[in-house]
Design a protein around this motif. Sequence first.
Motif, PDB file in Angstrom:
ATOM      1  N   GLU A   1     -19.305 -30.722  16.373  1.00  0.00           N
ATOM      2  CA  GLU A   1     -19.721 -31.339  17.628  1.00  0.00           C
ATOM      3  C   GLU A   1     -20.314 -30.313  18.596  1.00  0.00           C
TER       4      GLU A   1
ATOM      5  N   THR B   1     -24.187 -30.158  19.875  1.00  0.00           N
ATOM      6  CA  THR B   1     -24.541 -30.013  21.286  1.00  0.00           C
ATOM      7  C   THR B   1     -25.536 -28.888  21.495  1.00  0.00           C
TER       8      THR B   1
ATOM      9  N   LEU C   1     -12.353 -34.757  20.735  1.00  0.00           N
ATOM     10  CA  LEU C   1     -13.454 -35.040  19.812  1.00  0.00           C
ATOM     11  C   LEU C   1     -14.159 -36.364  20.092  1.00  0.00           C
TER      12      LEU C   1
ATOM     13  N   SER D   1     -25.050 -38.912  19.163  1.00  0.00           N
ATOM     14  CA  SER D   1     -23.719 -38.424  19.518  1.00  0.00           C
ATOM     15  C   SER D   1     -23.084 -37.694  18.350  1.00  0.00           C
ATOM     16  N   GLY D   2     -22.404 -36.597  18.675  1.00  0.00           N
ATOM     17  CA  GLY D   2     -21.667 -35.864  17.654  1.00  0.00           C
ATOM     18  C   GLY D   2     -20.506 -36.665  17.102  1.00  0.00           C
ATOM     19  N   THR D   3     -20.109 -37.730  17.812  1.00  0.00           N
ATOM     20  CA  THR D   3     -19.004 -38.569  17.343  1.00  0.00           C
ATOM     21  C   THR D   3     -19.408 -39.456  16.167  1.00  0.00           C
TER      22      THR D   3
ATOM     23  N   ASP E   1     -18.468 -34.840  23.751  1.00  0.00           N
ATOM     24  CA  ASP E   1     -19.589 -35.775  23.839  1.00  0.00           C
ATOM     25  C   ASP E   1     -20.065 -35.920  25.286  1.00  0.00           C
TER      26      ASP E   1
END
Length: 405
Positions: free
Chosen positions: A295, A299, A190, A357-359, A195
């Motif tokens: 996430e 994307t 994750l 960023s998905g983070t 990412d």
Amino acid sequence: MMELFLLEHKKLWKRTGTKISVFLCFLYIVVFGSILSFQWFNFGSKVDFNGNDFDRCFDGYAAIRDRQEYALSFEGDLTDESLQQIVRDYQQMEEADSKRAWDLTDWIILNDWLKNLWTELNEPGSYQAAVSYFEPEKLTGFYGRRQLVLEKYLENNNQTGKEKKYLLQIDEKVNKPFNYGWIRGWQTLLSITIDTAAESMALFLAIVLSTLFAGEWHDNTSSLVLTTKNGWKKIAFAKIAAGLTFTVELFAIIAICDIASQLFFMGTTGWDMPVQMIKLTAIAPMNMLQAEIYEWAFTLLGMIGFAGIVMLISSAVKSNVLALILSLAVVYVPTVIDPYLPFGMQKALSLIPLVGSGTDIFRTYTFHFFGKYVWSPYLLITAPVLIGIVCVPFAIKKWSRRIKV
């Protein structure tokens, strides 16, 4: 119209550049970034603990199973008592075989917990890890201390007043007590793997789609469009549809293979652990599975948004090279200049497809609109795809003007 779309789609896939791009994308993300990562340089058992990540055995599958099995001995709710037992067991294992303790346990994550939550136990100037010498009996009040650390973290970030209240309301939805399991696999997945996949796919997507319209000029076929029975408008729609379909297909190839690799090496163990196990100050009310779904959705939607931008650029210029350079600049220039910009500008640039960023689900960033705060992950998953959709009609219109000239 369907026949025209199928012809454009087939034409896109027949290009040598498309085939090479998809192959390299698969090789880099799935083979190197996932399969070899799990089996070797991220999760293989350590040969030399003073060496680099490649000083590992090619035994990731077996090593992961050992770590999961060890963590399962403490499976269940994470309480003060269970944390004390985890630390106590680590210290006993380290004393008997330090290399095995370092390789088998989540000691780095545990060490961060202890240093951040029980600061009074830190010995100034000590070279030992906190998890090695903190007295287990003194590790009490885990959730209360975590709450204090979170509030202090927000204050240090100047997130006070209404913003702090808004973020703490989100955190209240986090289920407690936390479930404990093997954390490091999910942490890598994750925080890094997905990412990195998003960043990498931007490169290959730009290479393929930047020629979608500009390639007509490069191949000297643009003038033929006016002589066809379909004309520029239907062809433009077909090209856009083919470009978006390719985007989804590329995502599906990479995501499905990545997830298959993950399931083979990690299985589903630990999917119900909260993301706070990775970062204590995270406020996302998500478990590991929900975070992974977010996430991957980030994307996909980011890729669709980026595809719209690339096709607009391709329709606006006549050079394949220039279209590619401008497309890559959309993603990579903001990344390069980001450290030198004001924080507000950094957040604004993160709304560009595949720049953010998905983070961000591990962060507490917010946007402020009309007196209301919005947690950044809500916008990062919606704004990029909307930007791409807005670009589509402009791409069609721009190409039509050039083709008529």
